[in-house]
Enzyme design. Sequence first.
Site, PDB file in Angstrom:
ATOM      1  N   THR A 191      -0.770  -2.731  -0.468  1.00  0.00           N
ATOM      2  CA  THR A 191      -0.822  -2.866  -1.917  1.00  0.00           C
ATOM      3  C   THR A 191      -0.834  -1.474  -2.519  1.00  0.00           C
ATOM      4  O   THR A 191      -1.409  -0.549  -1.921  1.00  0.00           O
ATOM      5  CB  THR A 191      -2.089  -3.625  -2.370  1.00  0.00           C
ATOM      6  OG1 THR A 191      -2.345  -3.386  -3.745  1.00  0.00           O
ATOM      7  CG2 THR A 191      -3.317  -3.201  -1.582  1.00  0.00           C
TER       8      THR A 191
ATOM      9  N   CYS B 144       4.707  -1.662  -7.200  1.00  0.00           N
ATOM     10  CA  CYS B 144       3.843  -2.789  -6.859  1.00  0.00           C
ATOM     11  C   CYS B 144       4.561  -3.519  -5.739  1.00  0.00           C
ATOM     12  O   CYS B 144       5.786  -3.709  -5.811  1.00  0.00           O
ATOM     13  CB  CYS B 144       3.606  -3.705  -8.053  1.00  0.00           C
ATOM     14  SG  CYS B 144       2.692  -5.202  -7.640  1.00  0.00           S
TER      15      CYS B 144
END
Length: 229
Positions: free
Chosen positions: A83, A196
């Site tokens: 992430t 992202c």
Amino acid sequence: MQTIGLIGGMSWESTALYYKLINERVRDRMGKLHSAPLLMYSYDFQEIKEMQYAGRWAEAGASLAEVAQRLERAGARAIVLCTNTMHKLAPDIVAKLTIPFIDIGDATAKRIRARRYRRVGLLGTKFTMEEAFYIDRLRAHDLDVLVPTAEERADVNRIIYDELCLGVVAAPSRRRYQEVMAALVGRGADCIILGCTEITMLVGAADTSVETFDTTAIHAETAADFAIG
């Protein structure tokens, strides 16, 4: 090969991409039936999101560090946090490890600099686009970072959490991202960071006039290369 420890589930949609991309890289480089030795911990992302939006970063950092230690004890020789946003807590993790932590911002910045770009447009969650932890990491590699306007950031963030993390890929959202990327290019961005790990599900190279850098793929490839040595 070296075993890689993956901290995933943020969201599981992108963690599944990590598993696929790492093993494809190993297969392509080593041939035959080779695949990557991996250990994975996958979070319940709802719990993580609640910590993020409540500002419970210390609690989240302690949890991530404890998971990283568990993976190290289980035999991981490097840690990959699957992430971008939670790299805000990378120092908490690194402080508890005796093995390398493969930073997604560093991996991405090195790839961009190798292509000789300087001014980058950054897409990501509101935390990634608005806080210093990620932008400063890129600036440390001598990159000039542009982020979308406040209204654009709100749309980019909403689409990530309300759609992409649920596996929803919608044409209107793709068009909105295309508009945001075009605006960044109009302001001088030489390239776009898909900052992202879910964004690659929605847009890519065909959606903008400049080169895109998919942090999910870059991070996964860097992890696979570490595993191969």
